[in-house]
Write a protein that holds these residues in place. Sequence first.
Motif, PDB file in Angstrom:
ATOM      1  N   ARG A 268       0.865  -1.292   0.043  1.00  0.00           N
ATOM      2  CA  ARG A 268      -0.025  -0.055  -0.042  1.00  0.00           C
ATOM      3  C   ARG A 268       0.709   1.168   0.061  1.00  0.00           C
ATOM      4  N   ILE A 269       0.540   2.285  -0.872  1.00  0.00           N
ATOM      5  CA  ILE A 269       1.196   3.580  -1.033  1.00  0.00           C
ATOM      6  C   ILE A 269       0.033   4.553  -0.983  1.00  0.00           C
ATOM      7  N   VAL A 270       0.239   5.360  -0.125  1.00  0.00           N
ATOM      8  CA  VAL A 270      -0.700   6.584   0.082  1.00  0.00           C
ATOM      9  C   VAL A 270       0.030   7.859  -0.452  1.00  0.00           C
ATOM     10  N   VAL A 271      -0.422   8.401  -1.609  1.00  0.00           N
ATOM     11  CA  VAL A 271       0.036   9.684  -2.447  1.00  0.00           C
ATOM     12  C   VAL A 271      -0.611  10.762  -1.503  1.00  0.00           C
ATOM     13  N   TRP A 272       0.231  11.720  -1.052  1.00  0.00           N
ATOM     14  CA  TRP A 272      -0.400  12.817  -0.633  1.00  0.00           C
ATOM     15  C   TRP A 272      -0.151  14.144  -1.363  1.00  0.00           C
ATOM     16  N   PRO A 273      -0.751  14.668  -2.017  1.00  0.00           N
ATOM     17  CA  PRO A 273      -0.685  15.696  -2.994  1.00  0.00           C
ATOM     18  C   PRO A 273      -0.723  17.239  -2.309  1.00  0.00           C
ATOM     19  N   ARG A 274      -0.253  18.141  -2.713  1.00  0.00           N
ATOM     20  CA  ARG A 274      -0.384  19.377  -2.468  1.00  0.00           C
ATOM     21  C   ARG A 274      -1.928  19.829  -2.020  1.00  0.00           C
ATOM     22  N   GLY A 275      -2.203  20.478  -0.942  1.00  0.00           N
ATOM     23  CA  GLY A 275      -3.864  20.573  -0.616  1.00  0.00           C
ATOM     24  C   GLY A 275      -4.044  19.530   0.630  1.00  0.00           C
ATOM     25  N   SER A 276      -3.356  18.667   0.548  1.00  0.00           N
ATOM     26  CA  SER A 276      -3.422  17.608   1.641  1.00  0.00           C
ATOM     27  C   SER A 276      -2.901  18.129   3.140  1.00  0.00           C
ATOM     28  N   ASP A 277      -2.391  19.158   3.135  1.00  0.00           N
ATOM     29  CA  ASP A 277      -1.826  19.530   4.242  1.00  0.00           C
ATOM     30  C   ASP A 277      -0.695  18.920   4.891  1.00  0.00           C
ATOM     31  N   LEU A 278       0.208  18.626   3.969  1.00  0.00           N
ATOM     32  CA  LEU A 278       1.725  17.880   4.005  1.00  0.00           C
ATOM     33  C   LEU A 278       2.281  18.101   5.294  1.00  0.00           C
ATOM     34  N   PRO A 279       2.530  19.564   6.160  1.00  0.00           N
ATOM     35  CA  PRO A 279       3.049  19.834   7.212  1.00  0.00           C
ATOM     36  C   PRO A 279       2.337  19.017   8.242  1.00  0.00           C
ATOM     37  N   ALA A 280       0.963  18.855   8.433  1.00  0.00           N
ATOM     38  CA  ALA A 280       0.304  18.231   9.146  1.00  0.00           C
ATOM     39  C   ALA A 280       0.391  16.742   8.958  1.00  0.00           C
TER      40      ALA A 280
END
Length: 571
Positions: A268-280
Motif C-alpha cells: 500500500r502506498i498513499v500519495v499525499w498531494p499539495r492541498g492535503s496539508d503536508l506539514p500536518a
Amino acid sequence: MWSSAGRGGRSRVGRVWAAGTALALVAAGAACSSQEDQVPSIGYGIDNVVTSYNANTVDGAASGARQAFVRVLTGLSYIGPEGTALSDGDVGTALTAPGDSLTVNYRLNPDAVYSDGVPVTCDDLVLTWAAGSGRFPQFQSASRAGYSDIDRVDCRTGTKDATVVFKPGRAFAEWRALFGATALMPSHVAGRAANVPDVVAAIGSGDADAIGRLAAFWNTGWNLVPGQADPALFPSSGPYRLDSVTDEGGLVLVANERWWGNKPGTDRIVVWPRGSDLPARLGAGDLDVIDVGAGAIDGLQPGNGYTTVTQPSRSSEQLVLATGGVFASVDARRAFASCVPRQELFDTFGHPGYEHSSGLGSGVLNSRIAQPDMLIYPTAAGVVGDRYLQPDVGAAKSALAASGQGAITVRVGYLAPDARRAQIVAAIAAACAPAGITVQDAGTPGYGPGALGAGQLDAVLGGTASVQGAGGADSVVPPAFSLAIGNGTNIGNYRNARVTEIADQLAVDTSDGSRLNLTAEAERILWSDLPSIPLFNAPRATSIASGMHAAVPNPTVAGAGWNMDRWILLR
C-alpha cells in the motif's frame, strides 16, 4: 548533492545512489529483517495537485499525475533519475525494422492485463497516438511531440502487436519515450464510455462522431473526485491500482492482484498531494518519502529520521508571459524582462544548500531549450549575453513607453501556497516598481494552466512547460514544443513559425552541430520576442525516512515515485 541526516544531526555526502545499488539494499534489508519489521503502508508526499487520472491532457500534464501514477499506468518506458527513457520489459518490447521510414514493431507482454481483467492491447497505443497526433483537434492533448510524426499505427483490434510507421523524413529521435508510463490509457474504458465498440476502427476510418465522443471522455472522463474511485473507470496496468481517493485528498494505491510482473515490495502506498496539508501529515507520521520544490512548502521540515537530498532538477524555473493583454506588445514584455532581477533570484532561490561550478544549478539559466550540462548550452546561452541579468530601470521605462502604455500591472500566477514562488514574486515586484510596473501575486490553490490564455493572468511562474511540481527530462524536445504553435503546453499562445519549425527539426535531428545552430537561432528569436523569461534550474528536495530501502530521488518529471513498487520500509 546528498545530505545525510542521522539522529545526531546532518552531514553531506557527494554521491548519487544508482538504481541497482538501491535494489540491492532491498534484498539485503529484507534478508536480515523479519516480516514483522516491514511497515505495510508508505506515505508519499508531492508538491502538486492530482486532479486527473490522465496525465496527457493539458491540465493533467500540469498536475502531479505523472508522479502519482507512474507505477499504476505503466508503458513501454519510464523516465529514470538521469532524465532519459528506459525500456520497461514487463510491459513489452519495441524493435525498429528496416525501411525507408522509421518503423517500430511493438509487442505487448502476452500476460499484460488491466486490473479489471481486460487485456492490454495495441488498441491502447492507437488511442494514445490519436490523442497526441494533432490530427484530431477534439483531444485536449498536452503535447504532440513525436506522435505528430507518426504516419500510422497498424493494429488489429484486440491484439498484442502493433507496427508504428513514422512519416518519411520524420524519424523521431526519442521514439523510445513514446507510449511510456502514464501515456497509455485504457482504451476499452474510453470506448465503453463513448459508446464506441471498436476504437481502432473508429480512429482508422476517421469517424468524426465517434472520435468526438472518445475525445470528450478522454479530456475529462478520468477526472478525480474525492470519495470516488470506481475500479471500472480507473483500471490499472501496473504493480499498483487506485483503490480510493480520500476526502482529505490522499490517493490510496494498493497492490494490483492482476499484475504479471514482480510483486510490489509494499502492498500500500498513499500519495499525499499539495492541498492535503503536508506539514500536518509529516507531524502525524504519514510521510515516508517527500518530493517537493526546495523551500516551497512552509512548515515542511523533515529532521531527524530522514535523509534529505537537495539538488537542481531538469525543470527550468521560468516566467511564461501572455501574448495578449498588457503583454500584447513585445515592448511591454521587454520592459518586464528588463526589471526582473534574474541574478538576484538565482543567488537567493536557485541553489539552496549546494554550490555547483558547472552543469545543472550552476548559474542563471540563459536558455529555454538547452540545459547547462548539454554540449550545446554555452552557445545557446551566449546569445543573450549580459542583457536581462540585472534590473535596468531606465531600459524598462523606455520599453514601456515604446509599448504605448503607461504604468501597468502584471498578475503572476502559480499553484499556491508556495513559499518560494511567493518570495520570488515579491522580489520581482520590488525590482519592477521603480519602472512603473506593479507586479501582483496572483497565486491561488485553484491555479490551472488555462488561466493565462483566458486573460486571467499575465504571467505564470513554473517549471518546464509551466508544470507546478516535478518536471523536466534530459531532452530539448519538451521545452522546445512548449513554444510551438498549437502545442498544448504553449499556454501563452506564443506564435512564431520559425520557432515551431525549429522545434520540429530538433525532434528528428540529433547531430550536435545541427542542434547547436538550431537552439542558438531559436534563442535569438526568443530573447527578442520574450514569450518567457528563464530563471534557473528548479531546486528539488527529496526526504526519505530512515529504514526506507530503494527510494531514489529522481529530479525529473517522473519524481521519486518512479520505482515506488520497489520501496520497502523497515522499522
